[in-house]
Design an enzyme around this catalytic site. Sequence first.
Site, PDB file in Angstrom:
ATOM      1  NE  ARG A   4     -10.348  -5.062   1.003  1.00 32.46           N
ATOM      2  CZ  ARG A   4      -9.578  -4.068   1.433  1.00 32.46           C
ATOM      3  NH1 ARG A   4     -10.118  -3.013   2.019  1.00 32.46           N
ATOM      4  NH2 ARG A   4      -8.266  -4.082   1.245  1.00 32.46           N
ATOM      5  NE  ARG A  14      -3.838   0.692   2.001  1.00 31.38           N
ATOM      6  CZ  ARG A  14      -5.040   0.820   2.553  1.00 31.38           C
ATOM      7  NH1 ARG A  14      -5.202   1.598   3.608  1.00 31.38           N
ATOM      8  NH2 ARG A  14      -6.080   0.176   2.068  1.00 31.38           N
ATOM      9  CG  ASP A  38     -13.539   6.452  -1.030  1.00 26.11           C
ATOM     10  OD1 ASP A  38     -13.508   6.293   0.206  1.00 26.11           O
ATOM     11  OD2 ASP A  38     -12.508   6.444  -1.741  1.00 26.11           O
ATOM     12  CG  HIS A  76      -8.505  -0.018  -2.568  1.00 27.89           C
ATOM     13  ND1 HIS A  76      -7.777  -1.152  -2.260  1.00 27.89           N
ATOM     14  CD2 HIS A  76      -9.061   0.396  -1.393  1.00 27.89           C
ATOM     15  CE1 HIS A  76      -7.877  -1.395  -0.963  1.00 27.89           C
ATOM     16  NE2 HIS A  76      -8.650  -0.476  -0.409  1.00 27.89           N
ATOM     17  CB  CYS A 128     -14.011   1.251   0.536  1.00 25.80           C
ATOM     18  SG  CYS A 128     -13.464   2.966   0.602  1.00 25.80           S
ATOM     19  CD  GLN A 176     -13.116  -1.730  -0.283  1.00 24.52           C
ATOM     20  OE1 GLN A 176     -12.263  -1.621   0.595  1.00 24.52           O
ATOM     21  NE2 GLN A 176     -14.311  -2.243  -0.050  1.00 24.52           N
TER      22      GLN A 176
HETATM   23  N1  NVA Z   1      -9.973   6.758  -1.374  1.00 21.39           N
HETATM   24  C1  NVA Z   1      -9.577   6.359  -0.040  1.00 21.39           C
HETATM   25  C2  NVA Z   1      -9.834   4.911   0.178  1.00 21.39           C
HETATM   26  C3  NVA Z   1      -9.488   4.394   1.546  1.00 21.39           C
HETATM   27  C4  NVA Z   1      -9.696   2.921   1.693  1.00 21.39           C
HETATM   28  C5  NVA Z   1      -8.121   6.703   0.167  1.00 21.39           C
HETATM   29  O1  NVA Z   1      -7.319   6.485  -0.757  1.00 21.39           O
HETATM   30  O2  NVA Z   1      -7.775   7.186   1.236  1.00 21.39           O
HETATM   31  N1   CP Z   2     -11.167   0.049   2.828  1.00 19.02           N
HETATM   32  C1   CP Z   2      -9.884  -0.014   3.195  1.00 19.02           C
HETATM   33  O1   CP Z   2      -8.977  -0.297   2.394  1.00 19.02           O
HETATM   34  O2   CP Z   2      -9.669   0.206   4.527  1.00 19.02           O
HETATM   35  P1   CP Z   2      -8.287   0.437   5.247  1.00 19.02           P
HETATM   36  O3   CP Z   2      -7.741   1.761   4.779  1.00 19.02           O
HETATM   37  O4   CP Z   2      -8.616   0.450   6.717  1.00 19.02           O
HETATM   38  O5   CP Z   2      -7.345  -0.677   4.897  1.00 19.02           O
END
Ligand code: NVA
Ligand code: CP
Length: 309
Positions: A293, A103, A225, A130, A265, A133
Amino acid sequence: MKKDLLKIDDLSKDDILDILNTADQLKYEHKHNIPHEHLKGKSLGMIFEKSSTRTRVSFEVGMYQLGGNALFLSSRDLQIGRGEPIEDTARVLSRFIQGIMIRTYSQEEVETLAKYSSIPIINGLTDLEHPCQVLADLMTIREYKNILEGLKVAYIGDGNNIAHSLIIGTLKIGMNISIACPKGYMPKEEYIARGKELSELEGTKFIITTSPEEAVIDADVVITDVWASMGQEDEAKIRKEAFVGFQINKKLMELAKSNALVLHCLPAHRGEEITGDIIDEHSNEIFDESENRLHAQKAVLLKLMKNNY
Ligand code: NVA
Ligand code: CP
């Protein structure tokens, strides 16, 4: 299936269906205490350059349930944080472990890691995508609706990583999708172009609009989101103003089908992209989506880390 899952477009329609079927099977086995330790003796490295609750815990627990091991590798503690090239990190980790979940911010970094690794690389979220997800989202929608093809998804909000993976994932599987974003916050042009190509190929509808009302009409699934993603904290205030009217609330939901699902998500900002009452009303599917997930990613781990699973 390709060696890596870097973008949802790395998966064919059959790959996606295969993962969803395996995920359903693994969920069943998990609920019935049927052992499924197919990754005994294997280790997954998990590199995190951004925060996470769901992704970290679901991958770590998933590897444990598959009989393997997961290592949490904060990029702050790795030598990457002190400038060791990603190319060398890739080659070194390939000698120790059998897969990497990463990540981070930059999609290019993930692509470089994959290029120099001999082991599978899984994108656990970048600024661009993502994919894990969206696999969990598709799994959840199918659990509730029994089918995917022909359903209408409406995504309201920022044209971000979730929107990108959702456009490709839904259209590839034969769903229709309408995306509503404020001007200036649209998905990247390459995703719009690829979405159009997929919708022509599948004969499905792909609509991009600045009107949440238009997008949500007759939707079977409504998704949103956060307005400011990780790394955009400085823009939070300006985004709050730009996204006025892009909230999932009771009034907007009146335009969707009466049995429409709502997905998020998470983490959610109640009172911004979604109201608290809508989360409460739809908490079944939203928290199933979180749980899924685990099952969807276990399927990905098996497909990528175990030959011919
Ligand atoms: N769009 C959000 C998703 C978090 C799971 C981010 O990138 O922070
Ligand atoms: N939805 C998601 O990816 O959550 P986290 O940021 O907690 O991993």
